[in-house]
Each structure stands twice: as C-alpha cells, then as structure tokens.
Design a protein around this motif. Structure first.
Motif, mmCIF file in Angstrom:
data_model
loop_
_atom_site.group_PDB
_atom_site.id
_atom_site.type_symbol
_atom_site.label_atom_id
_atom_site.label_comp_id
_atom_site.label_asym_id
_atom_site.label_seq_id
_atom_site.Cartn_x
_atom_site.Cartn_y
_atom_site.Cartn_z
ATOM 1 N N GLN A 120 0.866 -1.175 0.000
ATOM 2 C CA GLN A 120 0.000 0.000 0.000
ATOM 3 C C GLN A 120 0.904 1.225 0.000
ATOM 4 O OE1 GLN A 120 -2.993 1.488 3.180
ATOM 5 N NE2 GLN A 120 -4.191 0.312 1.707
ATOM 6 N N LEU A 121 0.797 2.026 -1.055
ATOM 7 C CA LEU A 121 1.709 3.149 -1.273
ATOM 8 C C LEU A 121 0.988 4.477 -1.120
ATOM 9 C CD1 LEU A 121 3.595 1.811 -4.429
ATOM 10 C CD2 LEU A 121 4.217 1.530 -2.023
ATOM 11 N N VAL A 122 1.756 5.480 -0.764
ATOM 12 C CA VAL A 122 1.229 6.841 -0.645
ATOM 13 C C VAL A 122 1.062 7.417 -2.049
ATOM 14 C CG1 VAL A 122 1.650 9.164 0.240
ATOM 15 C CG2 VAL A 122 2.356 7.161 1.571
ATOM 16 N N THR A 123 -0.119 7.942 -2.333
ATOM 17 C CA THR A 123 -0.402 8.490 -3.664
ATOM 18 C C THR A 123 -0.917 9.916 -3.557
ATOM 19 O OG1 THR A 123 -2.669 7.673 -3.647
ATOM 20 C CG2 THR A 123 -0.980 6.211 -4.580
ATOM 21 N N GLY A 162 12.230 7.458 -5.990
ATOM 22 C CA GLY A 162 12.536 6.378 -5.052
ATOM 23 C C GLY A 162 11.806 5.095 -5.399
ATOM 24 N N TYR A 163 10.524 5.198 -5.749
ATOM 25 C CA TYR A 163 9.778 3.984 -6.085
ATOM 26 C C TYR A 163 10.266 3.404 -7.407
ATOM 27 C CZ TYR A 163 5.951 0.742 -6.787
ATOM 28 O OH TYR A 163 5.226 -0.402 -6.990
ATOM 29 N N TRP A 164 10.638 4.258 -8.339
ATOM 30 C CA TRP A 164 11.203 3.788 -9.620
ATOM 31 C C TRP A 164 12.461 2.970 -9.371
ATOM 32 C CZ3 TRP A 164 15.255 6.865 -12.499
ATOM 33 C CH2 TRP A 164 15.562 6.290 -13.740
ATOM 34 N N GLN A 165 13.310 3.447 -8.473
ATOM 35 C CA GLN A 165 14.529 2.712 -8.168
ATOM 36 C C GLN A 165 14.218 1.411 -7.436
ATOM 37 O OE1 GLN A 165 17.773 3.443 -8.904
ATOM 38 N NE2 GLN A 165 17.179 5.257 -10.085
ATOM 39 N N ALA A 180 -0.257 -2.754 -11.734
ATOM 40 C CA ALA A 180 -1.608 -2.979 -11.224
ATOM 41 C C ALA A 180 -1.789 -2.164 -9.951
ATOM 42 C CB ALA A 180 -1.830 -4.460 -10.943
ATOM 43 N N ILE A 181 -2.546 -1.078 -10.061
ATOM 44 C CA ILE A 181 -2.825 -0.192 -8.931
ATOM 45 C C ILE A 181 -4.300 -0.329 -8.579
ATOM 46 C CG2 ILE A 181 -2.780 2.186 -8.081
ATOM 47 C CD1 ILE A 181 -0.634 2.771 -10.179
ATOM 48 N N ASP A 182 -4.567 -0.750 -7.354
ATOM 49 C CA ASP A 182 -5.937 -1.064 -6.934
ATOM 50 C C ASP A 182 -6.584 -2.028 -7.928
ATOM 51 O OD1 ASP A 182 -5.811 0.447 -4.638
ATOM 52 O OD2 ASP A 182 -6.575 2.261 -5.585
ATOM 53 N N PHE A 183 -5.736 -2.979 -8.417
ATOM 54 C CA PHE A 183 -6.160 -4.067 -9.302
ATOM 55 C C PHE A 183 -6.630 -3.556 -10.668
ATOM 56 C CE2 PHE A 183 -6.548 -5.443 -4.935
ATOM 57 C CZ PHE A 183 -5.892 -6.654 -4.960
ATOM 58 N N VAL A 184 -6.176 -2.357 -11.037
ATOM 59 C CA VAL A 184 -6.441 -1.799 -12.365
ATOM 60 C C VAL A 184 -5.086 -1.489 -13.012
ATOM 61 C CG1 VAL A 184 -7.448 0.112 -13.668
ATOM 62 C CG2 VAL A 184 -8.655 -0.836 -11.685
ATOM 63 N N ALA A 185 -4.903 -1.895 -14.285
ATOM 64 C CA ALA A 185 -3.631 -1.664 -14.975
ATOM 65 C C ALA A 185 -3.442 -0.174 -15.261
ATOM 66 C CB ALA A 185 -3.587 -2.463 -16.271
ATOM 67 N N HIS A 186 -2.272 0.373 -14.883
ATOM 68 C CA HIS A 186 -1.912 1.760 -15.149
ATOM 69 C C HIS A 186 -0.616 1.780 -15.952
ATOM 70 C CE1 HIS A 186 -4.839 2.506 -12.009
ATOM 71 N NE2 HIS A 186 -4.708 3.813 -12.154
ATOM 72 N N GLN A 187 -0.555 2.657 -16.932
ATOM 73 C CA GLN A 187 0.638 2.779 -17.770
ATOM 74 C C GLN A 187 1.550 3.870 -17.216
ATOM 75 O OE1 GLN A 187 0.484 4.536 -21.850
ATOM 76 N NE2 GLN A 187 1.084 2.458 -22.484
ATOM 77 N N VAL A 188 2.829 3.562 -17.080
ATOM 78 C CA VAL A 188 3.803 4.537 -16.580
ATOM 79 C C VAL A 188 4.099 5.543 -17.684
ATOM 80 C CG1 VAL A 188 6.122 4.870 -15.669
ATOM 81 C CG2 VAL A 188 4.823 2.830 -15.029
ATOM 82 N N ILE A 189 3.886 6.830 -17.380
ATOM 83 C CA ILE A 189 4.153 7.883 -18.376
ATOM 84 C C ILE A 189 5.289 8.804 -17.946
ATOM 85 C CG2 ILE A 189 1.761 7.860 -19.167
ATOM 86 C CD1 ILE A 189 1.414 10.537 -17.627
ATOM 87 N N GLY A 190 5.795 8.647 -16.710
ATOM 88 C CA GLY A 190 6.868 9.537 -16.276
ATOM 89 C C GLY A 190 7.430 9.147 -14.929
ATOM 90 N N VAL A 191 8.585 9.728 -14.622
ATOM 91 C CA VAL A 191 9.256 9.573 -13.326
ATOM 92 C C VAL A 191 9.699 10.958 -12.877
ATOM 93 C CG1 VAL A 191 11.208 8.576 -12.081
ATOM 94 C CG2 VAL A 191 10.067 7.239 -13.871
ATOM 95 N N MET A 192 9.385 11.324 -11.642
ATOM 96 C CA MET A 192 9.771 12.635 -11.119
ATOM 97 C C MET A 192 11.211 12.612 -10.626
ATOM 98 S SD MET A 192 7.190 14.416 -11.820
ATOM 99 C CE MET A 192 7.622 15.953 -11.009
ATOM 100 N N PRO A 203 5.056 11.374 -2.010
ATOM 101 C CA PRO A 203 4.242 10.266 -2.540
ATOM 102 C C PRO A 203 5.093 9.294 -3.343
ATOM 103 C CG PRO A 203 3.909 12.235 -3.865
ATOM 104 C CD PRO A 203 4.786 12.648 -2.706
ATOM 105 N N ASP A 204 4.645 8.049 -3.386
ATOM 106 C CA ASP A 204 5.320 7.039 -4.200
ATOM 107 C C ASP A 204 4.904 7.148 -5.659
ATOM 108 O OD1 ASP A 204 6.755 5.475 -2.115
ATOM 109 O OD2 ASP A 204 4.722 5.206 -1.358
ATOM 110 N N MET A 205 3.695 7.652 -5.903
ATOM 111 C CA MET A 205 3.224 7.782 -7.279
ATOM 112 C C MET A 205 2.147 8.859 -7.366
ATOM 113 S SD MET A 205 1.092 4.197 -7.549
ATOM 114 C CE MET A 205 2.611 3.282 -7.529
ATOM 115 N N LEU A 206 1.992 9.405 -8.558
ATOM 116 C CA LEU A 206 0.978 10.406 -8.847
ATOM 117 C C LEU A 206 -0.034 9.813 -9.820
ATOM 118 C CD1 LEU A 206 3.366 13.454 -9.487
ATOM 119 C CD2 LEU A 206 2.245 12.844 -7.345
ATOM 120 N N LEU A 207 -1.300 10.043 -9.536
ATOM 121 C CA LEU A 207 -2.380 9.535 -10.378
ATOM 122 C C LEU A 207 -3.210 10.694 -10.897
ATOM 123 C CD1 LEU A 207 -3.530 6.612 -8.040
ATOM 124 C CD2 LEU A 207 -2.088 6.418 -10.089
#
Length: 822
Positions: A120-123, A162-165, A180-192, A203-207
């Motif tokens: 469970q990650l911070v978003t 950090g999460y990318w690494q 798979a985020i909350d059991f839904v496929a998400h495509q990675v479009i960037g890294v901060m 946050p570990d990821m931005l949605l």
C-alpha cells in the motif's frame, strides 16, 4: 600608516595571538570550547530555521505559488482552510484570470500488486494543472495531459524517483510499462526527479484526477487547490478574481448560490510555503531566541576570562606603553586575539553543528517540515562567521575598554586595577544570572506544559497495547459493497481470535490519525432552527467493539452491536461534550435524534470525549456512525461503502514481531492480495502528536542546563578572583582572630547578592520575553508563579554551591604564609 603597513601589523598580531593561544592553553581551551558550544548550537538551529522558513521552496518561482482554499462560517465557527469542490475547479479552470496554472489534488493510498508482496503506497491524485503549477519537469517522461483526465482513457501513473529505483531498479525503459494499482492496470508515463516533494508529502506515485463531464451528485468540498499566479498578480487580486468566479458559478446554480451565501464562502488564498511549513515557525523562532541568549551567556563568560587575563597583563601593557607603544596598537592586538578565539570557536562550532544536524535529520520528529532539506549551506556558514566575528568583537571590546585605553594603561604603571576589574566582572555575572533565569523559566514552562499534556485523559487507555493496521479493499477487487462489510467483519472475527487479544474493532480513523479526519453538519431534532446551517461536527464510522478496543468508556447507553449492522438500524453514538451541549446530562441524550441530510438516527449511547486532534487541543464534539452501505451517489450507480478502515487490536503483545505475524496471517487468510498499512501501535501515534512539544522541551531544556552551568561558572570565577585579590586581607583578618565561618559567609553572601541582582533583572526580562512562547504552552500561563519560584530557587542553590568552593578556599588560607608571601 599606509595600507601595506596596516596589513603587515595585523598579520603580526595574528601570529602573536596564535602564540599566546598556544602558550595559555588552559585559558584558550576554556574560551574556544565555550564559544564552540554557543556558536554550534545557534548554527544548528539557524540551519533548521533557514531550511524551513527562509530558503525558498524547491520549485521555480516559488514566491508565486499559492494554496487555494475557502473561508466559510458554519454556525459561527470559522474555517479558514476549507477545500474546493469539483464544480469550483471547473469554474476556476474556465473563468479565472489570475492564474498561470491551476489544479486540485488529494492525497491517499493505493494497493499495488503483481510483483512480490502486495504494497500500500502513498499516492497523490491531481489534475493536469498541478505539476505545471509547481514547475518541476519529469526526470523522464511527461506530466499528465487532458487526455489522461478523460474518463474512459487508459489509466496513467507517474512514479517517484525512489519507487522507480525500488520497483524497477532505475530502468530507463520503464515508460509504457504497466502496474496494477488497486487491481487496475496503469501505464507509466513519467518519473519525477530524485528530490521532488509534493508540497509537504513524499508520494510514491501520482495519479490523474478524473472528473465526470457533468455533476452526478452533491458537491464534495474535498479537493485542495494549488495555483501559480501570473506575474504582477498579488494574493489580494487573486482573491478578488476568485470571488468573481464563485459569484458567477453560484448565479448559474440557484441552490449552489444559496449555499455559498449561507456559508459566507469566500476565497482564501495563501502562500504555498504556509502549507508546507505549518505552524512550526513559532517553535523555531522561540528556540532561535533561546539559543541567542545562550550565545550572549557564552560571550559574557568568555569576557570574564578575557578580563582576568587582561588584568594579569596590566604590567606588560604599562611597560610597552612606556617604551612607546600607542594605545591603538595595544587595543588592536587585544581585538585580534579575541577575534582569533572567536574564529577558532566558530570553526569547532560548525563541526558540532554538522554532527548535531546529522543526528537531527536521522532522529528528528516527522512533524518537522522540510527535514531532508536541512543542511549547512553558504547562508548558514555566513551566519556562523557572523556569530564568530560578533562574539570576538563583543568580548574583545570588554578587554579593550578595561585595559587598553590610555588612562587605564597609565594607571596600571603603579596602581592595582583589582577593584575596577571586580566591578566589571560583577556586572557580567549579574547579566549571566539574568539571562540564565530567563532560559530556566522558559525550560520550566515547557516542562510544566509537558506534564499538563501527559495529565490529559486522551479518551483511550494503554495505547501501547493497541496494535493498529489499515486495510483498504479496492472496488476492482470486491465490487459489491455488502461483500466489503462481510470481509471486514470476518477479518475482525479472525483478529479477535488471536491468543492474547482482549478486544478488537475498526473505524474510518483512530484518534490522532489526522489524515483520516472528517466532519459534517449535524442537525439535531428540535435544536436546529429552520433555514440555519447546523454546526459542523467530527464524524467517524466505527464497528461494534471499537470503543472497547480503544479503551473509550461509555458514559451512558450502549455500544453498537452486529445486530444493528445486519438489521440496518438507524442508530448513532455521540460524544459526552456534544450530549452536554444539547441536553445537559449525557443520559438525557439517549433516544434523541440527529441526521446529516438523510434519515433521522436515534442516539443509543454516549462515549467519553476523545482528543482526536491531539491532547493539546479540545476534544471535538463527535458523532459515531455504525458501518453500513450507503445508497448510490447517483441514480443507477453502485452502492457506497467505506473501503479503507483502520483496525485496532488490544493486546499486551502489541508491537511484538510474533504478534504482527499472527495479525498478518489473520488478514491474509481472507485475501492474500490485501496489503497492510499503518502498522504501528496507537502509542506511536500518541507520541507523534506530542512531538512538537517534546522537540521544544528537549532543546529548551538543553539551553537551560547550559545557561545554569555558565551562570555557576561565572559566579565561581568572580568569587575565585575576589579571593585571589583579597588574599592578603583574608590572611590579616585570620591573623587578628577572625572566625573562618564568618569569612566563608562573607564570600557566600557576595555570591548570593550577585544572584539576587541578576534574579531581579531576570524576572523583569522573563516577564516580557516569556509571552513569546505562549503559543507553545498548555495548561499554564507565561507568568506561572510556581515556575518563577522554582527557577529562582534553583539559581539560588546553584549560586550557593558555586560560592562555597572559593569561600572554603578563603577560610583555609594560612595567615603566616600569606603575610610572608606579601
């Protein structure tokens, strides 16, 4: 004298100063260590102050970044930071003229599965305008676009560095891969970038935030706004522009316009830095002031040492003056020596500050903002240099004024300066005692506040026995709302069966979990005037058994039961303060009815007050709802249920590794894909709520201890010098039959007189300065009599102790040996 000659003279003075420091090692070591302590402490706190308050936020043009909030009034209660709604976001995006970029965001947590154990990650979920407003480009890839916000388009995600690494090993080909985020496929479009922080979060990821094209339900004011002002636009002008937008929006929707008018909603923009820093500025300012007083104490202490040393050189100065040395030459030499001591003390102080900051960054409170940005930079080094030079000049001038002006050099040729020297030292000691009294009062007030906080009954018992863990059941995993409640109840049953567990329950949020705080307007039957907006109350959704697991007492009535949940009974609990507010006695609240725009709920129980926002704040009036399935937010939509719940498990085994393994096994027995979050004891949360007070208490306590030590050293030094100056007199008195006890009292009395003079000055100073820390106090006033009396008594005891040693030395003088020496 030309410039070259002056430089040569200064260099010669520096070499002479270094020789003197090496020769007089005891004096030099005492002076340098004292200065290092004072300058190091001030440099460390200034570096924190610089990183948190002075240094701009790590965003381009951060002075134009603002947080966008509303100011509204509910039943006389003013809310300065009310969030925005989806309709406000749409209206602002379409019509606002003051913003270069604007967006809204919310923080949360999401479940990530598919590789290794579920996490469970911070978003942070944000609209497309948020990242352009912050102005930090992606390390690789891109920001969100309008297409990413469109319902039905492929789900996208931006990863933190950090999460990318951690997840992908820094693979540069991560773009286009799916998670798979909350059991839904998400495509990675960037890294901060590596150092990117989202306001006060990491946050570990931005949605992307996706709003429907048309409003399908009531407006939810739950989105935080962020904007970049256009060049030349002030916050006042932006507030005016948003007020125009809100009015236009309200005019197009009669019901919404009436609500905005009834709540007196007004835009309330503020610098984004305020959202990042919070109210920690008052704590740091007080600590900076306290350590500034410590530095003054150090300077007074070193000035005493310098005066004694200058006095011992009076014959040297007189001889040099007789040989033709000008007073300016001697004064410059004394100043150069003092500056050299100051610089050496400052250099060692910077080393101590660096070590202290490493400890602070590693062990500091989580509530301290921008903790990772604290470092010794050029600004901090400049501050350390300024402290070093300022201190050197300050105590150097004391030596110059006492020894290097023409009249003093002349008088030194045949007359002793002991009496004048002693008066100067006495004045410095009085100042030291006064400053020490101020710092002792500040430390005492913080200690008294901490004791008062610990004495508050928080509304729960033995928090170290309460294990907490948060579970979220995503809609993609379990779409049916009824099934969610069944899973939660089954999980609770398995947790309750663990050996050693005496009670268990779950809630939308536990006490002091501020991230899950929620509120709503609550209408009370027969108590709310028609047409008037009801008052806002804290609300929580809890399961049967939660109050027992927390150790929260029932004052009247009963707790929820599973029959209430399964039978969908319209019942509720309220807190004791809310019951007393409306019905006088808690028992009178039973059977009364409340509601939040829906059906009436009967009050079946009254729980004791819980300090849900921290023990330093009043316990909020609270309404407790049972767990239930809510009707769809829109016609034809799915039923609504709280999918994220924090479980509280009471056991004396809480926090042990074996117990945590059993808790994890009980949860995963229902579904191994559910990650465990917020795994901690309630005591961890409780201590975190007191972190600010503890942080200030520790540092002020250290400052007070250092101040007391320096005051003792100062009193001892003056009396020891006085004994040395009056050694012949003491010997004669003893030879004539004076009692040793009377001689002891002579010097002890002198120490007490100095202490009393400093104490009187200190009372006046403390009375004026202690008001500065009033915002940090709890349960006491800045003029608390007990604290002042205790501080005075401690100083008096310290002065008595410091006076006794030189007094005893005076009484043990051998009269014949003294007369023979003289």
């Amino acid at each position: 004298m030309n410039t070259l000659t002056l430089v040569e003279g200064v260099l010669r003075d520096v070499r002479h100063a270094v020789r003197m420091i090496r020769t007089k090692r005891g004096f030099s070591l005492a002076a340098v260590l004292s200065l290092a302590l004072g300058i190091g402490a001030n440099t460390a706190i200034f570096s924190v102050l610089n990183a948190v308050l002075i240094r701009p936020l790590p965003y381009p043009g951060s002075d134009r970044l603002v947080g966008v909030f509303n100011r509204l009034v509910i039943h006389g209660q003013v809310f300065e930071d009310a969030d925005l709604s989806a309709g406000m976001y749409a209206a602002c995006t379409e019509s606002a003229r003051a913003f270069e970029s604007f967006g809204v965001w919310t923080s949360g947590a999401s479940t990530v599965t598919g590789k290794g154990d579920p996490e469970q990650l911070v978003t942070v979920t944000s609209t497309e305008g948020v990242l352009p407003a912050l102005g930090v480009p992606a390390y690789i890839g891109r920001w969100f676009s309008n297409e990413d916000e469109t319902p039905g388009s492929p789900a996208a995600v931006i990863l933190s560095y950090g999460y990318w690494q951690r997840r992908f090993g820094g693979d540069p080909d991560v773009l286009g891969r799916t998670i798979a985020i909350d059991f839904v496929a998400h495509q990675v479009i960037g890294v901060m970038p590596r150092d990117f922080r989202f306001v006060n979060l990491s946050p570990d990821m931005l949605l992307p935030r996706r709003f429907p094209k048309s409003r399908l339900g009531p407006e939810e004011f739950s989105y935080t706004g962020i904007a970049r002002l256009k060049p030349g636009i002030t916050i006042a002008l932006a507030n005016q522009d948003l007020a125009r937008v809100w009015k236009t929006w309200g005019d197009t929707d009669g019901a919404m316009g009436k609500m905005l008018e009834g709540l007196k909603v007004k835009p309330n923009l503020r610098p984004l830095k305020k959202d990042v820093v919070g109210d920690v500025g008052s704590v740091l300012s007080v600590l900076m002031g306290a350590l500034g007083l410590v530095l003054l104490l150090v300077c007074a202490n070193v000035a005493n040492l310098v005066l004694v040393r200058a006095q011992s050189r009076r014959q040297e100065f007189a001889i040099r003056a007789a040989l033709g040395a000008g007073w300016g030459r001697i004064a410059r030499e004394l100043l150069v020596e003092s500056l050299t001591l100051g610089i050496l003390g400052g250099a060692l102080g910077v080393v101590l500050a660096y070590v202290g900051l490493r400890v602070l960054v590693a062990q500091g409170p989580d509530s301290l903002p921008r903790l990772a940005e604290i470092s010794i930079d050029a600004t901090t080094l400049a501050f350390a240099v300024a402290c070093s030079l300022g201190s050197g000049i300050l105590f150097g001038l004391a030596a110059v004024l006492r020894s290097a002006i023409p009249g003093r050099i002349q008088s030194a040729r045949g007359a002793t300066q002991g009496a004048q020297q002693l008066r100067a030292q006495n004045a410095l000691v009085v100042a030291q005692v006064a400053l020490a009294f101020v710092l002792l009062v500040a430390s005492g007030l913080m200690i008294r506040s901490f004791v008062a906080l610990r004495a508050v009954t928080p509304g729960f018992t033995h928090p170290e026995w309460i294990q907490t863990v948060r579970i979220s059941i995503p809609e993609a995993l379990v779409p049916d709302a009824e099934q969610v409640i069944r899973m939660q109840s089954e999980t609770l049953r398995r947790l309750s069966a663990i050996p050693g567990v005496s009670a268990a329950g779950f809630a939308s949020g536990l006490p002091m979990e501020s991230e899950y705080r929620n509120g709503n307007v609550i209408e009370v039957e027969g108590k709310t005037t028609d047409g008037q907006v009801p008052p806002n109350r804290a609300v929580k959704t809890i399961s049967p058994g939660l109050l027992r697991a927390q150790g929260t007492r029932l004052i009247a009535g009963r707790d929820f039961t599973w029959e209430d949940v399964l039978g969908q009974r319209r019942v509720a609990l309220v807190s004791e303060n809310m019951a007393r507010e409306y019905w006088g006695e808690p028992a009178n609240a039973l059977g009364k009815r409340i509601r939040t725009g829906g059906p009436w709920l009967e009050i079946v129980g009254v729980a004791e007050n819980v300090h849900a926002d921290g023990v330093n704040r009043p316990a909020p009036a609270t309404v407790y709802y049972r767990v239930e399935v809510f009707p769809p937010a829109r016609p034809g939509g799915p039923a609504v249920v709280r999918r994220g719940m924090t479980f509280a498990i009471r056991s004396e085994r809480a926090g042990t590794e074996a117990f945590l393994c059993e808790v994890a096994a009980a949860i995963h027995a229902g579904n191994p894909s559910l990650p465990l979050a917020k795994v901690r004891t309630l005591n961890d949360v409780y201590r975190r709520s007191m972190a600010r007070t503890s942080f200030a208490l520790v540092l002020l306590g250290i400052a007070g201890a250092v101040a007391l030590t320096l005051a003792i050293v100062g009193v001892y030094g003056v009396l020891a010098y006085a004994v040395g100056q009056r050694r012949r007199e003491v010997g004669i008195r003893l030879a004539l039959g004076a009692e040793p006890g009377a001689l002891k009292w002579l010097f002890v009395r002198k120490g007490l007189v100095l202490n009393c003079a400093g104490g009187i000055m200190g009372v006046a100073l403390a009375g004026g300065l202690s008001r500065w820390i009033s915002s940090l106090l709890f349960g006491i006033t800045p003029l608390d009599p007990f604290t002042y009396i205790a501080s005075g008594a401690l100083l008096a005891a310290a002065a008595m102790t410091a006076s006794y040693v030189p007094a005893r030395q005076a009484a043990s003088v051998d009269p014949m040996e003294t007369l023979r020496t003289e």
